[in-house]
Motif scaffolding. Structure first.
Motif, PDB file in Angstrom:
ATOM      1  N   VAL A 220      -4.600 -63.402 -27.079  1.00 38.52           N
ATOM      2  CA  VAL A 220      -5.238 -62.114 -27.336  1.00 38.52           C
ATOM      3  C   VAL A 220      -4.867 -61.678 -28.746  1.00 38.52           C
ATOM      4  O   VAL A 220      -3.688 -61.641 -29.104  1.00 38.52           O
ATOM      5  N   ARG A 221      -5.887 -61.364 -29.528  1.00 35.32           N
ATOM      6  CA  ARG A 221      -5.649 -61.003 -30.930  1.00 35.32           C
ATOM      7  C   ARG A 221      -4.849 -59.708 -31.010  1.00 35.32           C
ATOM      8  O   ARG A 221      -5.204 -58.705 -30.407  1.00 35.32           O
ATOM      9  N   ARG A 222      -3.753 -59.743 -31.746  1.00 38.77           N
ATOM     10  CA  ARG A 222      -2.904 -58.561 -31.904  1.00 38.77           C
ATOM     11  C   ARG A 222      -3.595 -57.548 -32.812  1.00 38.77           C
ATOM     12  O   ARG A 222      -4.059 -57.888 -33.909  1.00 38.77           O
ATOM     13  N   PRO A 223      -3.674 -56.275 -32.388  1.00 40.14           N
ATOM     14  CA  PRO A 223      -4.341 -55.266 -33.231  1.00 40.14           C
ATOM     15  C   PRO A 223      -3.585 -55.022 -34.532  1.00 40.14           C
ATOM     16  O   PRO A 223      -2.359 -55.146 -34.592  1.00 40.14           O
ATOM     17  N   ASP A 224      -4.331 -54.679 -35.554  1.00 40.41           N
ATOM     18  CA  ASP A 224      -3.735 -54.235 -36.814  1.00 40.41           C
ATOM     19  C   ASP A 224      -3.536 -52.723 -36.826  1.00 40.41           C
ATOM     20  O   ASP A 224      -2.835 -52.203 -37.699  1.00 40.41           O
ATOM     21  N   LEU A 225      -4.161 -52.041 -35.869  1.00 38.52           N
ATOM     22  CA  LEU A 225      -4.087 -50.582 -35.790  1.00 38.52           C
ATOM     23  C   LEU A 225      -4.308 -50.171 -34.342  1.00 38.52           C
ATOM     24  O   LEU A 225      -5.120 -50.783 -33.643  1.00 38.52           O
ATOM     25  N   VAL A 226      -3.576 -49.148 -33.879  1.00 38.06           N
ATOM     26  CA  VAL A 226      -3.718 -48.635 -32.512  1.00 38.06           C
ATOM     27  C   VAL A 226      -4.104 -47.156 -32.585  1.00 38.06           C
ATOM     28  O   VAL A 226      -3.452 -46.371 -33.292  1.00 38.06           O
ATOM     29  N   ILE A 227      -5.162 -46.797 -31.859  1.00 39.01           N
ATOM     30  CA  ILE A 227      -5.610 -45.404 -31.774  1.00 39.01           C
ATOM     31  C   ILE A 227      -5.328 -44.902 -30.364  1.00 39.01           C
ATOM     32  O   ILE A 227      -5.760 -45.525 -29.381  1.00 39.01           O
ATOM     33  N   ILE A 228      -4.584 -43.799 -30.241  1.00 41.34           N
ATOM     34  CA  ILE A 228      -4.352 -43.148 -28.951  1.00 41.34           C
ATOM     35  C   ILE A 228      -5.269 -41.932 -28.918  1.00 41.34           C
ATOM     36  O   ILE A 228      -5.107 -41.006 -29.722  1.00 41.34           O
ATOM     37  N   ALA A 229      -6.224 -41.912 -27.999  1.00 39.53           N
ATOM     38  CA  ALA A 229      -7.286 -40.905 -28.081  1.00 39.53           C
ATOM     39  C   ALA A 229      -7.533 -40.233 -26.737  1.00 39.53           C
ATOM     40  O   ALA A 229      -7.370 -40.838 -25.674  1.00 39.53           O
ATOM     41  N   ARG A 230      -7.954 -38.968 -26.832  1.00 34.88           N
ATOM     42  CA  ARG A 230      -8.395 -38.178 -25.664  1.00 34.88           C
ATOM     43  C   ARG A 230      -9.219 -37.028 -26.168  1.00 34.88           C
ATOM     44  O   ARG A 230      -8.992 -36.507 -27.263  1.00 34.88           O
ATOM     45  N   GLY A 231     -10.166 -36.578 -25.359  1.00 35.63           N
ATOM     46  CA  GLY A 231     -10.960 -35.414 -25.722  1.00 35.63           C
ATOM     47  C   GLY A 231     -10.164 -34.128 -25.575  1.00 35.63           C
ATOM     48  O   GLY A 231      -8.993 -34.122 -25.181  1.00 35.63           O
ATOM     49  N   GLY A 232     -10.818 -33.024 -25.887  1.00 36.38           N
ATOM     50  CA  GLY A 232     -10.152 -31.729 -25.823  1.00 36.38           C
ATOM     51  C   GLY A 232      -9.880 -31.265 -24.401  1.00 36.38           C
ATOM     52  O   GLY A 232     -10.389 -31.819 -23.425  1.00 36.38           O
ATOM     53  N   GLY A 233      -9.069 -30.240 -24.265  1.00 36.35           N
ATOM     54  CA  GLY A 233      -8.721 -29.693 -22.965  1.00 36.35           C
ATOM     55  C   GLY A 233      -7.632 -28.659 -23.111  1.00 36.35           C
ATOM     56  O   GLY A 233      -7.154 -28.356 -24.208  1.00 36.35           O
ATOM     57  N   SER A 234      -7.217 -28.117 -21.978  1.00 36.46           N
ATOM     58  CA  SER A 234      -6.147 -27.135 -21.976  1.00 36.46           C
ATOM     59  C   SER A 234      -4.812 -27.827 -22.229  1.00 36.46           C
ATOM     60  O   SER A 234      -4.711 -29.053 -22.217  1.00 36.46           O
ATOM     61  N   ILE A 235      -3.785 -27.020 -22.429  1.00 33.24           N
ATOM     62  CA  ILE A 235      -2.456 -27.587 -22.642  1.00 33.24           C
ATOM     63  C   ILE A 235      -2.011 -28.390 -21.437  1.00 33.24           C
ATOM     64  O   ILE A 235      -1.328 -29.407 -21.565  1.00 33.24           O
ATOM     65  N   GLU A 236      -2.458 -27.966 -20.272  1.00 31.55           N
ATOM     66  CA  GLU A 236      -2.118 -28.708 -19.056  1.00 31.55           C
ATOM     67  C   GLU A 236      -2.845 -30.049 -19.037  1.00 31.55           C
ATOM     68  O   GLU A 236      -2.272 -31.078 -18.654  1.00 31.55           O
ATOM     69  N   ASP A 237      -4.118 -30.078 -19.468  1.00 23.05           N
ATOM     70  CA  ASP A 237      -4.875 -31.325 -19.486  1.00 23.05           C
ATOM     71  C   ASP A 237      -4.271 -32.332 -20.463  1.00 23.05           C
ATOM     72  O   ASP A 237      -4.314 -33.540 -20.231  1.00 23.05           O
ATOM     73  N   LEU A 238      -3.726 -31.828 -21.564  1.00 21.03           N
ATOM     74  CA  LEU A 238      -3.186 -32.710 -22.602  1.00 21.03           C
ATOM     75  C   LEU A 238      -1.708 -33.009 -22.410  1.00 21.03           C
ATOM     76  O   LEU A 238      -1.109 -33.707 -23.240  1.00 21.03           O
ATOM     77  N   TRP A 239      -1.127 -32.512 -21.320  1.00 21.36           N
ATOM     78  CA  TRP A 239       0.330 -32.582 -21.205  1.00 21.36           C
ATOM     79  C   TRP A 239       0.856 -34.022 -21.129  1.00 21.36           C
ATOM     80  O   TRP A 239       1.988 -34.290 -21.536  1.00 21.36           O
ATOM     81  N   ALA A 240       0.065 -34.961 -20.634  1.00 21.65           N
ATOM     82  CA  ALA A 240       0.553 -36.345 -20.553  1.00 21.65           C
ATOM     83  C   ALA A 240       0.971 -36.858 -21.919  1.00 21.65           C
ATOM     84  O   ALA A 240       1.871 -37.704 -22.031  1.00 21.65           O
ATOM     85  N   PHE A 241       0.343 -36.370 -22.994  1.00 19.70           N
ATOM     86  CA  PHE A 241       0.663 -36.822 -24.332  1.00 19.70           C
ATOM     87  C   PHE A 241       1.859 -36.082 -24.914  1.00 19.70           C
ATOM     88  O   PHE A 241       2.244 -36.340 -26.057  1.00 19.70           O
ATOM     89  N   ASN A 242       2.441 -35.153 -24.117  1.00 18.45           N
ATOM     90  CA  ASN A 242       3.690 -34.498 -24.489  1.00 18.45           C
ATOM     91  C   ASN A 242       4.874 -35.094 -23.738  1.00 18.45           C
ATOM     92  O   ASN A 242       6.018 -34.711 -24.018  1.00 18.45           O
ATOM     93  N   GLU A 243       4.607 -35.994 -22.802  1.00 13.88           N
ATOM     94  CA  GLU A 243       5.688 -36.570 -22.009  1.00 13.88           C
ATOM     95  C   GLU A 243       6.584 -37.432 -22.896  1.00 13.88           C
ATOM     96  O   GLU A 243       6.111 -38.153 -23.793  1.00 13.88           O
ATOM     97  N   GLU A 244       7.875 -37.364 -22.623  1.00 10.66           N
ATOM     98  CA  GLU A 244       8.854 -38.078 -23.441  1.00 10.66           C
ATOM     99  C   GLU A 244       8.600 -39.572 -23.473  1.00 10.66           C
ATOM    100  O   GLU A 244       8.745 -40.226 -24.504  1.00 10.66           O
ATOM    101  N   VAL A 245       8.189 -40.150 -22.345  1.00 13.04           N
ATOM    102  CA  VAL A 245       7.966 -41.595 -22.297  1.00 13.04           C
ATOM    103  C   VAL A 245       6.832 -42.009 -23.229  1.00 13.04           C
ATOM    104  O   VAL A 245       6.886 -43.061 -23.882  1.00 13.04           O
ATOM    105  N   VAL A 246       5.797 -41.168 -23.357  1.00 14.53           N
ATOM    106  CA  VAL A 246       4.686 -41.474 -24.262  1.00 14.53           C
ATOM    107  C   VAL A 246       5.117 -41.304 -25.708  1.00 14.53           C
ATOM    108  O   VAL A 246       4.814 -42.144 -26.572  1.00 14.53           O
TER     109      VAL A 246
END
Length: 470
Positions: A220-246
């Motif tokens: 599998v070709r290794r990426p030269d760039l990684v994009i982490i993306a999600r659409g808009g939402g409330s702070i609760e909807d986006l909270w997964a991207f505030n988790e320490e593990v992420v």
């Protein structure tokens, strides 16, 4: 007076020393366990499902995975427990001082004669509380250096492969793919994940770590760039991207990253950990690749500028060369003295050759006269006569010539010629070589007797003649 006689108590019922059943009294005495069980049933029946808002205090996670804490406000305090299964599904990390809403049921704990809430779900109480949790986590991770500017790396100018971590069914991935196709078609690897809800943070972290762990020469070709993306939402909807593990996965990624979570006004901790933050997923695609037509145009313009620069450089060099040429003397002026010198030397050479030839003619005129054919023939005849005489002399001097005239040559056992009588006596056995062959002989005193030979003929007279006379 009887021991069971009641005490006279002017302020209440008559006190008794021994307990006894009284007529008409239906309040039977219960044990502590019975009372605790009754209270437990009453509380659990009455408060089987409650939602309680309060501030977390005394938070503790046991080795078993269960969590224990208290909910408090300005006037009261309530113990709480959340079992391992529910605690593992929490979308955030509880901590002291965070205001939450706990959903569960009340129960009693007879061991301490108190009551507590068994929490089934835990939610942050409003955006204010979530922002407080956000700021606390941000400060802690920043103190560890996860957001330090020196950790940032530049994104590649023209990535061959782009990895995208997002939902495979949302509009975000379609927007990214469409924008990339419009600007500069690229090879895209999509790692599908949940972007909100239970388990979303774990999936996002695994995707980022998975891209980072790909080998450069794998199937599998290794990426030269990684994009982490999600659409808009409330702070609760986006909270997964505030988790320490992420946040840790993005900060530790060995591939340059772009965080494109939410709209322009939304901010997540993932944005701080990534190398570049994009206001929208579409903007992330625009940051990832240039516009192909514009790139070709820039390359064409650069080629024109380069060719113009080369042409100007050549022109300037030509001008400098022409200026230097004008300053230099003419070639004829430089070569004229040498040409004159060459002509003088050529003339001297011709005169010298003529002189040398004249001297040679004088020197060789005498020997040349001696080379007249008649003189040469005479000298040839004389030479031939001398050669014939020498040939005759050589023939008469040949060692075998006397043998033809009746003489013999005496040799020893090694074939060497014996020249003296003494040598013949010392040899004893000699060989006598005649013109027609050789025989052996034995020397006795002064006479040599051939083996098996007839008596020798008488010796010749002293005036017989010279051995080499023909």
């Amino acid at each position: 007076m009887s021991d069971n006689a009641p005490f006279n108590d002017p302020n209440g019922p008559t006190a008794r020393l021994l307990a006894e059943e009284r007529p008409g009294d239906n309040a039977q005495a219960m044990s502590v366990s019975e009372l605790s069980s009754a209270l437990k049933r009453t509380v659990e029946d009455r408060f089987g499902h409650v939602r309680v808002r309060g501030e977390i205090s005394g938070f503790k996670r046991a080795a078993s995975g269960h969590i224990y804490f208290s909910l408090k406000d300005e006037n009261a305090r309530l113990d709480a427990v959340m079992w391992k299964g529910g605690a593992a599904r929490l979308p955030f990390a509880p901590e002291d001082g965070l205001e939450v809403i706990a959903t569960g049921k009340l129960t009693t704990y007879a061991g301490r004669s108190n009551y507590q809430i068994v929490v089934e779900s835990l939610e942050v109480a409003g955006e204010g509380a979530m922002m407080l949790l956000f700021e606390k986590l941000k400060a802690r991770l920043a103190a560890e250096g996860l957001f330090a500017p020196q950790k940032k790396v530049p994104i590649p100018a023209l990535p061959r492969t782009i990895g995208v971590v997002t939902s495979p069914t949302g509009a975000v991935i379609r927007d990214i793919l469409h924008r990339l196709a419009d600007r500069f078609p690229s090879h895209v690897l999509v790692w599908p994940v949940l972007v909100q809800g239970e388990g979303a943070a774990a999936q996002i972290a695994r995707a980022v770590n998975g891209f980072s762990a790909l080998p450069t020469d794998g199937p599998v070709r290794r990426p030269d760039l990684v994009i982490i993306a999600r659409g808009g939402g409330s702070i609760e909807d986006l909270w997964a991207f505030n988790e320490e593990v992420v946040v840790r996965a993005v900060a530790d990624c060995t591939i340059p990253t772009i965080s494109a979570v939410g709209h322009e006004t939304d901010t997540t901790l993932c944005d701080f950990a990534a190398d570049v933050r994009a206001p929208t997923p579409t903007a992330a695609a625009e940051m990832a690749v240039p516009v192909r037509s514009e790139l070709l145009q820039r390359v064409g313009q650069a080629a024109l500028r380069m060719s113009g620069a080369v042409r100007r450089h050549v022109d300037r060099a030509t001008e400098r060369l022409e200026a230097q040429r004008r300053l230099m003397p003419k070639l004829t002026d430089l070569s004229a003295p040498h040409q004159q010198r060459t002509d003088e030397l050529a003339e001297r050479l011709r005169q010298s050759l003529r002189t040398r030839v004249g001297k040679a003619e004088l020197a060789f005129s005498g020997p040349a006269q001696m080379l007249h054919p008649r003189l040469l023939a005479r000298r040839v005849d004389q030479g031939q006569q001398r050669l014939d005489a020498l040939a005759r002399l050589a023939g008469s001097l040949h060692p075998e010539a006397p043998l033809k005239r009746g003489f013999a040559r005496v040799t020893d056992a090694h074939g060497r010629t014996i020249l003296t009588r003494e040598a013949a006596q010392l040899a004893g056995e000699v060989g006598l070589r005649f013109a027609d062959g050789e025989i052996g002989a034995t020397v006795h005193g002064a006479t040599a007797q051939p083996k098996n030979a007839s008596p020798k003929p008488p010796r010749p007279a002293p005036n017989q003649g010279n051995l080499f006379d023909g």
